[in-house]
Design an enzyme around this catalytic site. Structure first.
Site, PDB file in Angstrom:
ATOM      1  N   LYS A 195      93.291 -68.740  -6.275  1.00  4.86           N
ATOM      2  CA  LYS A 195      92.422 -68.907  -5.100  1.00  4.86           C
ATOM      3  C   LYS A 195      92.304 -70.382  -4.756  1.00  4.86           C
ATOM      4  O   LYS A 195      91.897 -71.195  -5.583  1.00  4.86           O
ATOM      5  CB  LYS A 195      91.033 -68.321  -5.376  1.00  4.86           C
ATOM      6  CG  LYS A 195      90.115 -68.402  -4.167  1.00  4.86           C
ATOM      7  CD  LYS A 195      88.804 -67.690  -4.421  1.00  4.86           C
ATOM      8  CE  LYS A 195      87.781 -68.540  -5.114  1.00  4.86           C
ATOM      9  NZ  LYS A 195      87.226 -69.626  -4.286  1.00  4.86           N
ATOM     10  N   GLY A 215      86.826 -69.038 -12.191  1.00  2.00           N
ATOM     11  CA  GLY A 215      87.153 -70.451 -12.118  1.00  2.00           C
ATOM     12  C   GLY A 215      86.681 -71.211 -13.341  1.00  2.00           C
ATOM     13  O   GLY A 215      87.420 -71.408 -14.317  1.00  2.00           O
ATOM     14  N   ARG A 216      85.401 -71.620 -13.333  1.00  2.00           N
ATOM     15  CA  ARG A 216      84.898 -72.474 -14.413  1.00  2.00           C
ATOM     16  C   ARG A 216      85.019 -71.886 -15.810  1.00  2.00           C
ATOM     17  O   ARG A 216      85.303 -72.642 -16.749  1.00  2.00           O
ATOM     18  CB  ARG A 216      83.445 -72.903 -14.094  1.00  2.00           C
ATOM     19  CG  ARG A 216      83.406 -73.969 -13.023  1.00  2.00           C
ATOM     20  CD  ARG A 216      82.039 -74.154 -12.437  1.00  2.00           C
ATOM     21  NE  ARG A 216      81.675 -73.016 -11.596  1.00  2.00           N
ATOM     22  CZ  ARG A 216      80.616 -72.972 -10.797  1.00  2.00           C
ATOM     23  NH1 ARG A 216      79.797 -74.011 -10.735  1.00  2.00           N
ATOM     24  NH2 ARG A 216      80.358 -71.919 -10.053  1.00  2.00           N
ATOM     25  N   ASP A 228      83.131 -68.449  12.772  1.00  5.93           N
ATOM     26  CA  ASP A 228      83.039 -69.122  14.071  1.00  5.93           C
ATOM     27  C   ASP A 228      83.134 -68.040  15.145  1.00  5.93           C
ATOM     28  O   ASP A 228      83.172 -66.845  14.825  1.00  5.93           O
ATOM     29  CB  ASP A 228      84.182 -70.154  14.201  1.00  5.93           C
ATOM     30  CG  ASP A 228      83.811 -71.289  15.163  1.00  5.93           C
ATOM     31  OD1 ASP A 228      83.026 -71.044  16.101  1.00  5.93           O
ATOM     32  OD2 ASP A 228      84.323 -72.399  14.990  1.00  5.93           O
ATOM     33  N   ILE A 229      83.225 -68.452  16.412  1.00  3.13           N
ATOM     34  CA  ILE A 229      83.377 -67.460  17.480  1.00  3.13           C
ATOM     35  C   ILE A 229      84.742 -66.776  17.336  1.00  3.13           C
ATOM     36  O   ILE A 229      85.665 -67.348  16.736  1.00  3.13           O
ATOM     37  CB  ILE A 229      83.246 -68.115  18.876  1.00  3.13           C
ATOM     38  CG1 ILE A 229      84.278 -69.233  19.044  1.00  3.13           C
ATOM     39  CG2 ILE A 229      81.835 -68.602  19.119  1.00  3.13           C
ATOM     40  CD1 ILE A 229      84.388 -69.767  20.450  1.00  3.13           C
ATOM     41  N   LYS A 267      86.938 -68.769   4.018  1.00  2.50           N
ATOM     42  CA  LYS A 267      85.544 -68.450   4.397  1.00  2.50           C
ATOM     43  C   LYS A 267      85.330 -68.777   5.877  1.00  2.50           C
ATOM     44  O   LYS A 267      84.450 -69.552   6.255  1.00  2.50           O
ATOM     45  CB  LYS A 267      84.547 -69.166   3.490  1.00  2.50           C
ATOM     46  CG  LYS A 267      84.589 -68.662   2.043  1.00  2.50           C
ATOM     47  CD  LYS A 267      83.291 -68.909   1.300  1.00  2.50           C
ATOM     48  CE  LYS A 267      83.287 -68.265  -0.074  1.00  2.50           C
ATOM     49  NZ  LYS A 267      84.031 -68.975  -1.109  1.00  2.50           N
ATOM     50  N   ASP A 303      89.457 -74.612  -8.069  1.00  4.30           N
ATOM     51  CA  ASP A 303      88.475 -75.479  -7.391  1.00  4.30           C
ATOM     52  C   ASP A 303      88.581 -76.874  -8.001  1.00  4.30           C
ATOM     53  O   ASP A 303      87.786 -77.253  -8.871  1.00  4.30           O
ATOM     54  CB  ASP A 303      87.062 -74.901  -7.554  1.00  4.30           C
ATOM     55  CG  ASP A 303      86.926 -73.538  -6.905  1.00  4.30           C
ATOM     56  OD1 ASP A 303      87.614 -73.291  -5.903  1.00  4.30           O
ATOM     57  OD2 ASP A 303      86.150 -72.714  -7.413  1.00  4.30           O
ATOM     58  N   ARG A 342      81.423 -63.810 -15.861  1.00  5.63           N
ATOM     59  CA  ARG A 342      81.080 -64.671 -16.996  1.00  5.63           C
ATOM     60  C   ARG A 342      81.320 -63.951 -18.318  1.00  5.63           C
ATOM     61  O   ARG A 342      80.569 -63.033 -18.670  1.00  5.63           O
ATOM     62  CB  ARG A 342      79.599 -65.105 -16.917  1.00  5.63           C
ATOM     63  CG  ARG A 342      79.317 -66.094 -15.767  1.00  5.63           C
ATOM     64  CD  ARG A 342      80.023 -67.383 -16.045  1.00  5.63           C
ATOM     65  NE  ARG A 342      79.916 -68.426 -15.038  1.00  5.63           N
ATOM     66  CZ  ARG A 342      80.783 -68.643 -14.052  1.00  5.63           C
ATOM     67  NH1 ARG A 342      81.795 -67.852 -13.852  1.00  5.63           N
ATOM     68  NH2 ARG A 342      80.641 -69.690 -13.256  1.00  5.63           N
TER      69      ARG A 342
END
Ligand code: C5P
Length: 277
Positions: free
Chosen positions: A46, A244-245, A94-95, A91, A24, A213
């Site tokens: 990712k 990630g973090r 939608d239709i 992520k 990210d 974590r």
């Protein structure tokens, strides 16, 4: 700096396969360095909104042609390094027709996993699954589709407010949508792993966990409300951990070491043989 020496053992390779590093990042140079640091310990990377939009930006005219060409080459080189290891965190929501067409293009990228919001309807979810499974990437695998059940920033209180039911009940409903649509797995928090495993209908779903974590060196939950430690998540049946973090921003712990420490935790929690997983 700790490194895995030589060719990883079978068990180390299984531990590497478990870890998904969340890139990210909104800066290409940092991303290149992080990938070099973390890839020895992570089977997948990712790619989420920030990085996708950074790549998209090169198509717009406010970036001059020379810079765009140069950066595009660097992005392409990074994608080559990540070949066969990309988790495309789209992520989608939608239709059915929209998500199907998006998924047909994503399938051409050769990514290994993709996400879709389970609350966008069973029909939309099924459209993504069908398009993903029809496409074959470079390794002749189809893309695995993971249904996002409930973001880990949501707790029971906000789940009641937004969905009129508890976090677990919402996760269960979304996991049911995932099964109905034929998805390969779900994105959930560690708190739901044991809960989901009680139901035979969810047994075959890959459980991919966020909100991981490590207690020993990373003190903050950031914006997560539903969290779990790496060892506990593996023991409770997580197929993969998305981190990630705690790798990118662990205070006083460089990313390569943070990734190595998580790798060690995963190793400790893994059974000796993969048939026990
Ligand atoms: O917190 P960390 O950086 O480890 O987050 C890893 C991934 O978890 C993020 O890329 C995001 O997709 C997901 N996430 C989530 N709920 C949050 C925060 C992050 O599902 N509250």
């Amino acid at each position: 700096m700790p490194v895995l020496e030589g060719v990883p053992t079978t068990k180390e390779a299984r531990a590497i396969e478990k870890l998904i590093f969340a890139l990210d990042i909104d800066d290409l140079k940092t991303a290149e360095q992080l990938v070099a640091d973390v890839l020895p310990y992570a089977g997948y990377v990712k790619i989420g909104y920030e990085f996708m939009y950074l790549m998209n930006e090169l198509s717009f005219p406010h970036v001059d042609d020379e810079t765009a060409h140069l950066k595009l080459t660097n992005f392409r080189n990074l994608m080559k390094i990540l070949s066969g290891k990309i988790f495309w965190d789209a992520k989608l929501s939608d239709i059915p027709n929209q998500v199907k067409q998006a998924m047909e293009i994503i399938a051409r990228y050769g990514v290994r996993m993709v996400t879709v919001h389970a609350n966008s309807s069973v029909e939309s979810l099924r459209a993504v699954v069908e398009a993903a499974h029809a496409g074959r990437n470079g390794n002749n695998h189809s893309v695995r589709v993971l249904a996002v059940t409930l973001l880990t920033s949501i707790n029971d209180q906000t789940s009641y407010r937004d969905f009129n039911r508890s976090a677990k009940a919402q996760v269960m409903q979304m996991a049911t949508n995932a099964v109905l649509a034929g998805a390969d797995g779900v994105f959930c928090s560690g708190e739901e792993l044991e809960f989901l495993s009680q139901f035979p209908e969810f047994r075959n779903l890959d459980k991919v966990v966020t909100g991981v974590r490590p207690a020993t060196y990373y003190a903050t939950y950031d914006d997560h409300h539903r969290v779990i430690e790496p060892q506990k998540a593996i023991r409770a049946g997580a197929k993969h951990l998305v981190v990630g973090r705690p790798i990118r921003r662990a205070t006083g712990t460089p990313p390569a070491k943070a990734a190595y420490l998580i790798h060690q935790e995963i190793l400790k929690a893994l059974p000796e043989s993969d048939s026990a997983e």
